[in-house]
Design an enzyme around this catalytic site. Structure first.
Site: not given
Length: 308
Positions: A15, A210, A212, A243, A252
Site C-alpha cells: 500500500d 486502517h 490514514h 491514495c 497510512n
C-alpha cells in the site's frame, strides 16, 4: 476492554510503495520485507496482483514473492482485484504463493464508481468467485472496506452504509473485516460507532482498523479502537503511502508511531522498535526523503542521522 496484545499488519511494501511515482527496485522491496520480519512483524502485505498497466509499481509481484524469506509464523498477504489477479498469485506454486489475499470494497457508492467503475453491489458480486476460489486453495481472505469514515466525492459516510458492505463481505465468505479511513477524516467517536457495526458481524479478532493520518487523527483513532477491544491494525513503515483516488490523502499511520504508543501503554506487539526504525530509515533512504514517522525520525536523529 484494552487488549493485552496487539497485532500490526505492515502494509508499507504494498500500500505504501504502490503510490510512489517511480517503481522501487525489486531488491529494495525484498530487503524491506526482510527488515520488517527481523523487527518482529508477523503480518506483512507484500504486493498486489493488479494489471501493471494501472499499477506499474507492482509489476514485479511474482519476483518479490519468490525472493522473500518465509520464516515460520509470518503471514504474507497480497491484494487481488479479480480472478485474474488470484490466478496470477497462485500461478507460481509454492515459490510465490501468499498466505492470505486481500479484497476491497468501498462504503461509498461514489468512490466505488470512481475507483473501479461499478457499484458496491457489483464489486461484491465480482469478488464472490475470487473469495470462493481463494478459500478452496487454502488461503485466508481479508477484506478492506475503504472510505468507511468519509469519501472525497460523497462526503459523509454513515455507519449504516458501512454495515451494509460489512454484511455483503460476510455473505461471500470473507473471513476478516478491515475498516479503512482512506482519507483520514475519522475522529474517535465516529470510529467507535463504525467499529461497533462491524463487530456485530465479525468476531473481535477478525476486525481491524486502517487509519490514514491526513488530519493527524490516526493515533487518536487507534486509541479509541483499543477502547472497544480492537487488537489488529494496519500500519505502514515510515508512514509510506496515500491514495491515488483521494486528493490530499496522506500515508497510512506509521508503524513506528503506533509501536511507540503501544510500548508506552504496556501492550505487547512482539516488535523491536529500534529494528523497525532502522527498516523505516532504510526505505526512506532508498526513496530519498525523511520518514514521515515522527517517532522514527526522532529516534534516527537521536542516533546521529542528519536530515536535510
Amino acid at each position: 476492554m484494552f487488549p493485552t496484545r496487539v497485532t500490526l499488519v505492515d502494509v508499507g511494501p504494498r500500500d505504501g510503495l504502490q503510490n510512489e511515482k517511480q517503481p522501487v527496485a525489486t531488491e529494495h522491496k525484498v530487503e524491506l520485507v526482510k527488515r520488517l520480519q527481523a523487527a518482529g512483524l508477523r503480518e506483512i502485505e507484500v504486493t498486489s496482483y493488479v494489471s501493471p498497466k494501472w499499477v506499474p509499481q507492482m509489476a514485479d509481484n511474482a519476483q518479490v514473492m519468490a525472493a522473500i524469506p518465509r520464516p515460520a509464523g509470518v503471514r504474507h498477504s497480497v491484494l487481488v482485484p479479480n480472478m485474474v489477479g488470484l490466478q496470477a498469485a497462485l500461478a507460481g506454486g509454492a515459490a510465490t504463493r501468499p498466505d492470505e489475499i486481500v479484497v476491497f470494497g468501498a462504503a461509498s457508492q461514489a468512490f466505488s464508481q470512481r475507483n473501479i467503475n461499478c457499484s458496491i453491489e457489483e464489486s461484491i458480486e465480482r469478488f464472490a468467485p475470487v473469495v470462493a476460489a481463494a478459500r478452496e486453495a487454502g488461503l485466508k481472505v481479508r477484506s478492506a472496506i475503504s472510505c468507511a469514515l468519509g469519501c472525497p466525492y460523497q462526503g459523509e459516510v454513515t455507519p449504516d452504509e458501512v454495515e451494509h458492505v460489512v454484511k455483503l463481505m460476510k455473505a461471500i465468505g470473507v473471513q476478516h473485516c478491515g475498516i479503512a479511513d482512506t482519507i483520514g477524516v475519522g475522529t474517535p467517536r465516529r470510529v467507535q460507532a463504525v467499529l461497533e457495526r462491524a463487530l456485530k458481524h465479525f468476531p473481535l479478532a477478525e476486525v481491524s482498523g486502517h487509519f490514514h493520518d491526513t488530519y493527524g487523527m490516526a493515533l487518536a483513532n487507534i486509541y479509541a479502537s483499543l477502547e472497544v477491544g480492537l487488537q489488529v491494525f494496519d500500519a505502514s513503515v515510515a508512514g509510506l503511502g496515500g491514495c491515488p483516488y483521494a486528493k490530499g490523502a496522506t500515508g497510512n499511520v506509521a508503524t513506528e508511531d503506533i509501536v511507540f504508543m503501544l510500548d508506552g501503554l504496556g501492550l505487547e506487539t512482539g516488535i523491536d522498535l529500534q529494528q523497525l526504525v532502522a527498516a523505516g530509515g532504510f526505505i526512506s533512504d532508498v526513496l530519498g526523503r525523511p520518514p514521515v514517522s515522527r517517532a522514527g525520525k526522532a529516534l534516527l536523529i537521536k542516533q546521529g542521522k542528519v536530515f536535510a
